[in-house]
Design an enzyme around this catalytic site. Sequence first.
Site, PDB file in Angstrom:
ATOM      1  N   THR B 129       0.951  -1.355  -0.006  1.00 48.12           N
ATOM      2  CA  THR B 129      -0.016   0.085   0.014  1.00 48.12           C
ATOM      3  C   THR B 129       0.856   1.287   0.179  1.00 48.12           C
ATOM      4  O   THR B 129       2.088   1.243   0.208  1.00 48.12           O
ATOM      5  CB  THR B 129      -0.988   0.084   1.406  1.00 48.12           C
ATOM      6  OG1 THR B 129      -0.232   0.473   2.259  1.00 48.12           O
ATOM      7  CG2 THR B 129      -1.873  -1.354   1.589  1.00 48.12           C
ATOM      8  N   ASP B 130       0.259   2.400  -0.056  1.00 49.00           N
ATOM      9  CA  ASP B 130       1.029   3.603  -0.225  1.00 49.00           C
ATOM     10  C   ASP B 130       2.151   3.672   1.299  1.00 49.00           C
ATOM     11  O   ASP B 130       3.133   4.232   1.282  1.00 49.00           O
ATOM     12  CB  ASP B 130      -0.018   4.833  -0.206  1.00 49.00           C
ATOM     13  CG  ASP B 130      -0.229   5.059  -2.057  1.00 49.00           C
ATOM     14  OD1 ASP B 130       0.577   4.193  -2.666  1.00 49.00           O
ATOM     15  OD2 ASP B 130      -1.147   5.422  -2.229  1.00 49.00           O
ATOM     16  N   CYS B 131       1.110   3.335   2.237  1.00 50.57           N
ATOM     17  CA  CYS B 131       1.661   3.631   3.597  1.00 50.57           C
ATOM     18  C   CYS B 131       2.706   2.334   3.909  1.00 50.57           C
ATOM     19  O   CYS B 131       3.578   2.320   4.876  1.00 50.57           O
ATOM     20  CB  CYS B 131       0.583   3.746   4.616  1.00 50.57           C
ATOM     21  SG  CYS B 131      -0.451   2.900   4.675  1.00 50.57           S
ATOM     22  N   TYR B 132       2.317   1.429   3.432  1.00 52.40           N
ATOM     23  CA  TYR B 132       3.177   0.078   3.633  1.00 52.40           C
ATOM     24  C   TYR B 132       3.466  -0.667   2.372  1.00 52.40           C
ATOM     25  O   TYR B 132       3.152  -1.561   1.886  1.00 52.40           O
ATOM     26  CB  TYR B 132       2.254  -0.954   4.440  1.00 52.40           C
ATOM     27  CG  TYR B 132       1.926  -0.573   5.706  1.00 52.40           C
ATOM     28  CD1 TYR B 132       2.990  -0.716   6.679  1.00 52.40           C
ATOM     29  CD2 TYR B 132       0.749  -0.236   6.088  1.00 52.40           C
ATOM     30  CE1 TYR B 132       2.553  -0.276   8.141  1.00 52.40           C
ATOM     31  CE2 TYR B 132       0.178   0.026   7.438  1.00 52.40           C
ATOM     32  CZ  TYR B 132       1.315   0.157   8.754  1.00 52.40           C
ATOM     33  OH  TYR B 132       0.982   0.620   9.629  1.00 52.40           O
ATOM     34  N   PRO B 133       4.540  -0.274   1.780  1.00 51.42           N
ATOM     35  CA  PRO B 133       5.082  -0.602   0.147  1.00 51.42           C
ATOM     36  C   PRO B 133       5.629  -1.921   0.003  1.00 51.42           C
ATOM     37  O   PRO B 133       5.353  -2.625  -0.825  1.00 51.42           O
ATOM     38  CB  PRO B 133       6.042   0.502  -0.340  1.00 51.42           C
ATOM     39  CG  PRO B 133       6.519   0.949   0.981  1.00 51.42           C
ATOM     40  CD  PRO B 133       5.581   0.742   2.070  1.00 51.42           C
TER      41      PRO B 133
END
Lengths: 138, 383
Positions: B129-133
């Site tokens: 995700t954007d916060c957990y790439p």
Amino acid sequence: MKSKLLITFPNTTGDKPIVYNLIKNYDLKINIIKASFDFNFRGSLFVEVDGSSENIARGLEYVEQEGVLADFINSTITVDRAVCVECGLCTSACQSQALSLDQEQSLVFQNSKCIGCNLCIKVCPSRAISNGVVSHES
Amino acid sequence: MEKRTYEAINEKIRTGEVVVVSAEEIVDMVKAKGIDEVFEQVDVVTTATFGPMCSSGAFLNFGHSDPPIRMEKITLNNVPVSGGLAAVDTFIGATEESITEGYEYGGAHVIYDLLRGKEVELHATGKGTDCYPNQEIRRKLRLEDLNEAYLYNPRNCYQNYNAAINTSNEHKFTYMGMLKKNRGNVNYATTGTLSPLLNDPYYRTIGMGTRIWFAGTQGYVAWEGTQFNSATHRDENGIPLGGGATLALVGNLKEMDPEYIRPAVFEGYGTSFSVGVGIPIPVLDKELLKQLAVSNDELFQNVVDYSVPRRSKPVVARVSYSELRSGSVEIDGKKIKTAPTSSLKKAREIAEKLKQAIKDGEFYLQEPIKIFTHNSSTKGMRE
């Protein structure tokens, strides 16, 4: 010396007093730990034999002449005391009372009573029991 | 003296004057001296148990990697663990089985290996995700590398239980061990007079917030255990005929002693977990002391036929705990061998350790902050 033997009788030896002859002619003390026979006299005896090694050897020669098989059972199970929690569940599987709980609820293993059936190995929830080196030799 | 308070007991613990005995010792003391005399003498009775309970597990927090990952599918030593919590939180269920080894290595073994200081391999994937790439990670981790690690057992310390028998003509493999065909054996699970909830059958002192000895550290009763069945039928001593109450327990895994946590494997069934629990019971009044003095020949279990593959299994006999402990019971004229699944030896060690901790001023009693409900009954699944 004391040895454990598994003596297997075919159905042709039912009329012969083989154990009697082992005791009388070879001066062997025979302790029957487990006996299992069908109606055709086919079956096995698991025994502890006490006598001189020479007499045991001669006795074995005799039973083999009679067409009976005798196997030494050299070693049985090992309980890893560091892993065992002494719950006692193994005693449920042990038919020969080799595994038991004493008054203090400690697990006691009596090698002389063990018939090497290995049922306890799978029953132990802690996986603390293994079959040392079980070897059979005629 | 008619009553004793928690405050008075804790003051005696502080000054070193407290008198503590085990739940086995109290039985003989009351037999010899009577309720009145023993009530004056004894402040605390220690109870304990050490037996397999499947409803066990641990919450862990791994710490964040760089770049960070939102772990969605997670395994530890090839055992799947929950990916249903926040990015690097998980819950390991004790009975979860290894993908490669099956039930010979399960969640219970992972927790035990962590506790023994072994490295455990974490493998996790996430969609990114954007916060957990980050999308995949493999790391070897030890207990000390984790942020939090606490044991949380949704159900422990069954108040009473069944003894198990098999009346069919084939062997059965169960969580009560191997049950031989044709009533070949009876297996049972309780430490009898040492068992915590048999000593406080109406939950006067064991409730939410009660401080307990939990595998070598101090833990707490977190909640009613699952399948909490306080509205059950009871005998004349107040002891439930069947399961009864259960406890949800929590404690810091990092402080625990591997001697009192053990994975268990039941052939043909699966992985389970034995965790040692000790619970102190304050001798508040004579009524409570009478319950503590109930002996093994007054504690009964139903012998239940596990060959019946239904939720409700028939009761074959009712036997006392002293009969079960004797090594054999007689049912319908047949002498049947008995064996326990819980370790009385370990339970005795735990009762002694808790006793010593209280005497040494290391363990203070905590009054429950909420008393359990008395009218809770367990339902089957809706049809």
